[in-house]
Enzyme design. Structure first.
Site, PDB file in Angstrom:
ATOM      1  N   LYS A   1       0.821  -1.209   0.000  1.00 47.88           N
ATOM      2  CA  LYS A   1       0.000   0.000   0.000  1.00 47.88           C
ATOM      3  C   LYS A   1       0.859   1.265   0.000  1.00 47.88           C
ATOM      4  O   LYS A   1       0.518   2.276  -0.610  1.00 47.88           O
ATOM      5  CB  LYS A   1      -0.899  -0.008   1.245  1.00 47.88           C
ATOM      6  CG  LYS A   1      -2.290   0.511   0.970  1.00 47.88           C
ATOM      7  CD  LYS A   1      -3.172   0.266   2.150  1.00 47.88           C
ATOM      8  CE  LYS A   1      -4.399   1.142   2.088  1.00 47.88           C
ATOM      9  NZ  LYS A   1      -5.163   1.019   3.319  1.00 47.88           N
TER      10      LYS A   1
ATOM     11  N   LYS B   1     -12.448  -6.617   4.907  1.00 41.85           N
ATOM     12  CA  LYS B   1     -12.850  -6.529   6.325  1.00 41.85           C
ATOM     13  C   LYS B   1     -13.215  -5.099   6.716  1.00 41.85           C
ATOM     14  O   LYS B   1     -12.699  -4.135   6.146  1.00 41.85           O
ATOM     15  CB  LYS B   1     -11.755  -7.104   7.221  1.00 41.85           C
ATOM     16  CG  LYS B   1     -10.751  -6.144   7.684  1.00 41.85           C
ATOM     17  CD  LYS B   1      -9.845  -6.673   8.771  1.00 41.85           C
ATOM     18  CE  LYS B   1      -8.881  -5.511   9.010  1.00 41.85           C
ATOM     19  NZ  LYS B   1      -7.979  -5.585  10.055  1.00 41.85           N
TER      20      LYS B   1
ATOM     21  N   LYS C   1     -11.055  -0.061  11.052  1.00 44.33           N
ATOM     22  CA  LYS C   1     -11.237   1.188  11.792  1.00 44.33           C
ATOM     23  C   LYS C   1     -10.447   2.357  11.213  1.00 44.33           C
ATOM     24  O   LYS C   1     -10.635   3.496  11.637  1.00 44.33           O
ATOM     25  CB  LYS C   1     -11.003   0.990  13.285  1.00 44.33           C
ATOM     26  CG  LYS C   1      -9.617   0.704  13.768  1.00 44.33           C
ATOM     27  CD  LYS C   1      -9.655   0.779  15.301  1.00 44.33           C
ATOM     28  CE  LYS C   1      -8.718  -0.122  16.038  1.00 44.33           C
ATOM     29  NZ  LYS C   1      -7.341  -0.147  15.637  1.00 44.33           N
TER      30      LYS C   1
HETATM   31  P1  TYM Z   1      -6.510  -3.683  16.092  1.00 45.34           P
HETATM   32  O1  TYM Z   1      -6.450  -2.452  16.908  1.00 45.34           O
HETATM   33  O2  TYM Z   1      -6.309  -3.563  14.628  1.00 45.34           O
HETATM   34  O3  TYM Z   1      -7.903  -4.416  16.299  1.00 45.34           O
HETATM   35  C1  TYM Z   1      -8.404  -4.734  17.574  1.00 45.34           C
HETATM   36  C2  TYM Z   1      -9.068  -6.085  17.568  1.00 45.34           C
HETATM   37  O4  TYM Z   1     -10.195  -6.069  16.690  1.00 45.34           O
HETATM   38  C3  TYM Z   1     -10.105  -7.181  15.795  1.00 45.34           C
HETATM   39  N1  TYM Z   1     -10.728  -6.769  14.514  1.00 45.34           N
HETATM   40  C4  TYM Z   1     -11.761  -7.385  13.947  1.00 45.34           C
HETATM   41  N2  TYM Z   1     -12.476  -8.466  14.310  1.00 45.34           N
HETATM   42  C5  TYM Z   1     -13.505  -8.835  13.495  1.00 45.34           C
HETATM   43  N3  TYM Z   1     -13.823  -8.182  12.357  1.00 45.34           N
HETATM   44  C6  TYM Z   1     -13.138  -7.104  11.950  1.00 45.34           C
HETATM   45  N4  TYM Z   1     -13.477  -6.476  10.829  1.00 45.34           N
HETATM   46  C7  TYM Z   1     -12.048  -6.652  12.756  1.00 45.34           C
HETATM   47  N5  TYM Z   1     -11.166  -5.622  12.653  1.00 45.34           N
HETATM   48  C8  TYM Z   1     -10.356  -5.721  13.734  1.00 45.34           C
HETATM   49  C9  TYM Z   1      -8.621  -7.433  15.652  1.00 45.34           C
HETATM   50  O5  TYM Z   1      -8.360  -8.748  15.190  1.00 45.34           O
HETATM   51  C10 TYM Z   1      -8.144  -7.197  17.072  1.00 45.34           C
HETATM   52  O6  TYM Z   1      -8.328  -8.347  17.863  1.00 45.34           O
HETATM   53  N6  TYM Z   1      -2.084  -5.767  16.876  1.00 45.34           N
HETATM   54  C11 TYM Z   1      -3.380  -5.586  17.458  1.00 45.34           C
HETATM   55  C12 TYM Z   1      -3.339  -4.942  18.843  1.00 45.34           C
HETATM   56  C13 TYM Z   1      -2.440  -5.660  19.795  1.00 45.34           C
HETATM   57  C14 TYM Z   1      -2.729  -6.895  20.455  1.00 45.34           C
HETATM   58  C15 TYM Z   1      -1.583  -7.152  21.252  1.00 45.34           C
HETATM   59  C16 TYM Z   1      -3.818  -7.764  20.444  1.00 45.34           C
HETATM   60  C17 TYM Z   1      -1.215  -5.247  20.195  1.00 45.34           C
HETATM   61  N7  TYM Z   1      -0.686  -6.132  21.081  1.00 45.34           N
HETATM   62  C18 TYM Z   1      -1.521  -8.292  22.043  1.00 45.34           C
HETATM   63  C19 TYM Z   1      -3.749  -8.914  21.238  1.00 45.34           C
HETATM   64  C20 TYM Z   1      -2.601  -9.165  22.040  1.00 45.34           C
HETATM   65  C21 TYM Z   1      -4.188  -4.677  16.544  1.00 45.34           C
HETATM   66  O7  TYM Z   1      -3.644  -3.898  15.819  1.00 45.34           O
HETATM   67  O8  TYM Z   1      -5.513  -4.784  16.691  1.00 45.34           O
END
Ligand code: TYM
Length: 329
Positions: free
Chosen positions: A115, A194, A197
């Site tokens: 991207k 998907k 956000k």
């Molecule tokens: P993030 O901030 O992108 O998203 C937060 C959580 O939401 C889930 N998610 C979704 N689930 C279903 N449908 C969707 N369309 C959708 N979009 C997002 C993501 O899978 C996530 O669980 N790297 C992570 C944050 C993080 C984290 C961690 C999570 C940092 N350290 C340790 C678990 C454990 C993230 O960017 O999520």
């Protein structure tokens, strides 16, 4: 003994119904039966530029969102990642255990690289090593996430196992908790992508939890479906209608076949009306709680209490890691 569970969300973009359904709802359901940690992943957020003057507000907004979703500070240690420095130190030590090839093969990294036209910051490459540290630091065994994070949990396991073998067991290995349905809520306008956000605030296919409910209704009514006019779950051939079925089933806590049966004789217009009502009911309740929490001074106190407990646990774990690795403490 209760298993430890952890999850986090980046304070970037605007929290969506997908984030709620994919990760937080599962966390909330499991928080009582686990030794629970949830945090705001602000350091991960910094892998892309964030306007410094806005960061604090964004973090507090997200904290209020978590609580309004049902995160219970009596059951869960709730904190801001950057307040517990041990995440960075362990992230650094874990990065040494990782091969560049492993990181550059990560799906999310490749997508972001493409991207951006090929040139990416190092932060995006080493993002999974910080995420691994977030999880290993607390010996978490359960990590509720959406399916886009599956690979990051897998690499966390690999890295934890590698360190355990090299230096002697020190980490419990985590498993992702990804529900059968709802792990990937799709964009209403493009059900092959998907719900994200980082989508623009006026995106017609994304339900932001702080959206005006009138706008949400319109988004659901305008959701892309197909010409079949049958409320049947078929992810491959009917991705739009399947996405709406999942949203309704999860918000009502019923099964997919319950929904199929109930709407056997309905058309898409009638079905969308019911989905819109259910989402509206959820959002109105959520938004009322959000406003109340956001305005209260409890928010900071809750985060400070969570931070204290998280730091205690993280410090003890990092001491163990340092001792095993031969780093002077
Ligand atoms: P993030 O901030 O992108 O998203 C937060 C959580 O939401 C889930 N998610 C979704 N689930 C279903 N449908 C969707 N369309 C959708 N979009 C997002 C993501 O899978 C996530 O669980 N790297 C992570 C944050 C993080 C984290 C961690 C999570 C940092 N350290 C340790 C678990 C454990 C993230 O960017 O999520």
């Amino acid at each position: 003994m209760k298993k430890t569970m952890i999850t986090g969300v980046q304070p970037t973009g605007n929290f969506t119904l997908g984030n709620y359904i994919g990760a937080i709802k599962n966390f909330v359901n499991l928080q009582k039966s686990h030794d629970s940690f949830i945090f705001i992943a602000d350091l991960h957020g910094l892998t892309t530029y964030q306007e410094p003057a806005k960061i604090n507000k964004t973090i507090l907004d997200l904290a209020a969102i978590y609580l309004a979703c049902g995160v219970d500070p009596k059951e869960t240690n709730f904190f801001v990642q950057s307040k517990v420095d041990e995440h960075c130190v362990l992230g650094f030590l874990i990065a040494f255990q990782c091969r560049v090839g492993e990181l550059s093969r990560m799906t999310q990294y490749k997508a972001k690289k493409e991207k951006s036209g090929g040139s990416v910051d190092l932060g995006l490459l080493i993002y999974p090593t910080l995420m691994a540290a977030d999880i290993l630091l607390y010996d978490a065994e359960v990590v509720p996430v959406g399916s886009d994070q599956r690979q990051h949990i897998e690499i966390t396991r690999d890295l934890g196992e590698r360190v355990n073998k090299k230096y002697g067991g020190m980490f419990k290995l985590p498993d992702y908790y990804i529900s059968k349905y709802g792990h990937r809520i799709m964009n209403l306008q493009n059900p092959l992508e998907k719900m994200n956000k980082s989508a623009p605030a006026d995106d017609k296919g994304t339900i932001f939890v702080l959206d005006d409910v009138k706008i949400t209704r319109k988004k659901i009514k305008a959701a892309v479906t197909d010409n079949d006019n049958k409320i049947k779950y078929d992810e491959k051939n009917k991705p739009g209608i399947s996405n709406l079925i999942i949203i309704l089933a999860i918000l009502r806590d019923v099964t997919i076949s319950d929904i199929e049966k109930e709407f056997e004789n309905s058309n898409y217009g009638e079905f969308k009306e019911v989905v819109a009502n259910e989402v509206e009911r959820f959002l109105l309740d959520f938004q009322a709680k959000y406003q109340k929490i956001r305005e209260s001074d409890e928010l900071i106190k809750i985060l400070q209490a969570g931070e204290k407990e998280a730091r205690k646990r993280a410090q003890a774990k990092l001491e163990t890691v340092k001792t095993k690795m031969g780093i002077m403490i």
